[in-house]
Structures are given as structure tokens and as C-alpha cells.
Design an enzyme around this catalytic site. Sequence first.
Site, PDB file in Angstrom:
ATOM      1  N   GLY A  72       0.805  -1.213   0.000  1.00 20.90           N
ATOM      2  CA  GLY A  72       0.000   0.000   0.000  1.00 20.90           C
ATOM      3  C   GLY A  72       0.836   1.260   0.000  1.00 20.90           C
ATOM      4  CB  THR A  73       3.978   2.169   1.762  1.00 26.84           C
ATOM      5  OG1 THR A  73       3.440   2.037   3.082  1.00 26.84           O
ATOM      6  CG2 THR A  73       4.978   3.315   1.745  1.00 26.84           C
ATOM      7  CG  ASN A 151      -4.711   3.863  10.016  1.00 29.72           C
ATOM      8  OD1 ASN A 151      -4.983   4.968   9.554  1.00 29.72           O
ATOM      9  ND2 ASN A 151      -3.684   3.667  10.825  1.00 29.72           N
ATOM     10  N   GLY A 200      -2.390  -6.207   0.146  1.00 31.50           N
ATOM     11  CA  GLY A 200      -2.858  -7.582   0.243  1.00 31.50           C
ATOM     12  C   GLY A 200      -2.947  -8.125   1.655  1.00 31.50           C
ATOM     13  CG  HIS A 201      -0.235  -6.914   4.992  1.00 35.06           C
ATOM     14  ND1 HIS A 201      -0.192  -6.642   6.341  1.00 35.06           N
ATOM     15  CD2 HIS A 201       0.102  -5.772   4.368  1.00 35.06           C
ATOM     16  CE1 HIS A 201       0.161  -5.380   6.518  1.00 35.06           C
ATOM     17  NE2 HIS A 201       0.348  -4.833   5.334  1.00 35.06           N
ATOM     18  CB  CYS A 324       6.341   4.305  24.116  1.00 32.45           C
ATOM     19  SG  CYS A 324       7.360   4.690  25.538  1.00 32.45           S
TER      20      CYS A 324
END
Length: 399
Positions: A72-73, A151, A200-201, A324
Site C-alpha cells: 500500500g505504501t 485505520n 494484500g496483507h 512510546c
Amino acid sequence: MEKVYYFDNNATSRVAPEVAAEMQPFFNDLYGNPSSMHFFGGANQKYLDLARQRVAALLGAAPEEIVFTSCGTESDSTALWAAVRAFPDKKHIITTKVEHPAVLNVCKFLETQGYRVTYLPVDSTGQLNLADLQAALTHETAIVSIMWANNETGVIFPVEEAARISHAKGALFHTDAVQAVGKLPINLKDTKIDFLSLSGHKLHAPKGIGVLYIKKGSRFAPFMMGGHQEHGRRAGTENVPYIAGLGKAAELAAANLEKENTYVKDLRDRLEAGLLKIPNSRINGGGANRLPNTTNISFEYIEGESILLMISEKGICASSGSACTSGSLEPSHVLMSMAVPQTYAHGSVRFSLSVYNTEEEVDYIIKEFPPIIERLRSISPFADGKPLFGMESCEPHKH
């Protein structure tokens, strides 16, 4: 762990058994390069064509509008860079304050290259006001990039209308639909969307494969250059096993779309109802239209990381809206953009379900959570209203 209670499907999802089976022959017997002239490699082209057809069917697109990428990136970067290269004289980009870093960080870089970026705000429920988009658009706007669904909160954005508004001003429109594909019905042929990214993942295919939808007729300049693959739009030898796997995952996603919006949604709602019985808890984005599988719940006066560590000991996998860094907590840029109070924003947990989750798993979480929250609050210096580590001075991300 004898049992893993996996509720982090917006981070990644298990590979469906049917997908793994679809991929297996290409690691052993069908390992040829589909660009080869000989029969052994060239024969694999039909499997690429089948996968392309399956993905196109899921998106309501034409097969020739589907370009396979690595993730996607890459798809997001390709769309944004394609727009600025297609319109070199247009120096304005519009996105939102709550986008994924795959979009935000490209926009931040482009600001260093002379581009002006408008970051649209969201309201307290995480929703966009399209009047803000209308006001921000100019004839200098090269592209508008708005995610289909967030997301972290699952809040769904009106991207089809946003694309229509953008086109009216001559701007291209891109949507990061990584979280939406396979969970919402999509029919791109009836929209003005130029580019759509998917990974896909997130829909039970393996990591390392994605898609960029490029609407026929949209201006486009390739990001990856080299060979002729993907009709010259994305160079590099095709990852045949992963493409085949994504094709199968797309077919399964289409078949499971109703289940996502009934069975999975019912599980999500059951989980929310159970956890909201805990005092001082809230749903972030609960007043908006959301993905059927996603809930973001905040528990006041405690830190999300502490919750995750303790539920991990119980075999429960989820995500936190906090990160964090450098020894200090900074709440999620999404929750800060929604003006979620600091005492709640630090204690956010995202649960994201799939068709593989069960009612028994949901009930296990509902049973295990209250004593964990009670224990953490008993040792929290926030609970009696006292700030910790300069919390009063924490500032939201400046996107």
C-alpha cells in the site's frame, strides 16, 4: 501461548488457507518469468491475468486499470508522485490530518520541495466536512488524497463525493483504501476516483503485495521505471506467487463481504457493549459511520501501552493509539485531531476483527479486561487528577 486471541487485523491479517494453496505451485513447479519468450515462463501470464480480473471484480474496475505493486505504501507514493509529475505547474496538494504516514510523510517531504499542502481537519467524531475541501481547492491543486476509512478509528470518509468535488476544480483524486477494501462494497467505475491503493496483507493475502488502481484516462507518470511490466506503469519482474495469492484473496473477500457486514460487525458490537460497561470508557469515532470490523476504545487515566502489555500476557493481540518515543507518551495524531481529551487519548486500544474471530474469543476479552483496567487504574497517578511527566504540556502531532 496455547491460544492466540488475534484482534489486530488492521495491522495485518492471517493468510487464508485457500490463498496459501493458490500460491504454492509457483514456488515449486510454475516458477517461470511471465515476461520470458519461452512457453514455461510465458504460461504464467494467464495466472497474472486471472488475478487481475479477480481484483478488478472486487473493486468494480476494469482489469487493465489494475497495477500490481509491492504494498500500500508504494501505491500511495506512486499516486502522489504521479500527480505532481503530471502537473508540474500545480504546487498545491490537499489531504487530511488523519491520514496514514504513507501519505502524510510524502506530503511533508513535498512541502520541503516548494509544495503547499492543506491538511483538512476532522470533527470530534473523526468525520470530514466537505465544505472544508471545497474551500481549500484551487486551480493550483494537483491532487487530493483522502483515505476511504481511517485505520485507527474505522471512520469512513465520503470519498466518492470528495472525488467529484475535486474533479470539478481540475484536481486528481487518490484514496488510500487499504482498510476499506474487502470490508465495504466498492464500485469504482461509477466514481471520479483516479487512484486507489490497497494492500494484500489486510485482506488475508501475504505481506509484500499491493495494488494501485489507475482509472482509464487519468494522467499518470510511473514511479518505478525499468522494464515493460504492468504495461509500462510499474517496472520490475512480477511477483507471480503473491499476485496469484492476492487474486484469490480478492475472490474470497468478495464472497465474504456480507459476512463482514453482518457476522463481523455483530462481533465488534458485542465487544464494544461488553467493554463499555467498564467505567470511564468511550468509543472514539462512535458517532460516525465506521468499518464493520474496527473499534477504538479509550480507558481514562491509564496508558494504552500498559494495557497492551497486560492483555498480551493473556494471549490477546490488539493495538494502541499511542506511541512510546524518547521516554514520553504522545497520543495518536488521529485522536489528537479529534480533540479526544488527553486523559482518554493516552489509554486508547484498537481492536480490529476478521471473519476468523469467534464469539467465544470476544467473550474472553470481555471477561479479562475489567480486572486489568481496575489494576492499572489502582496504580495510575492520573486517576486522582495529578499529571505525570509533564503530561499537561504534551502537544499533538503538528501535521
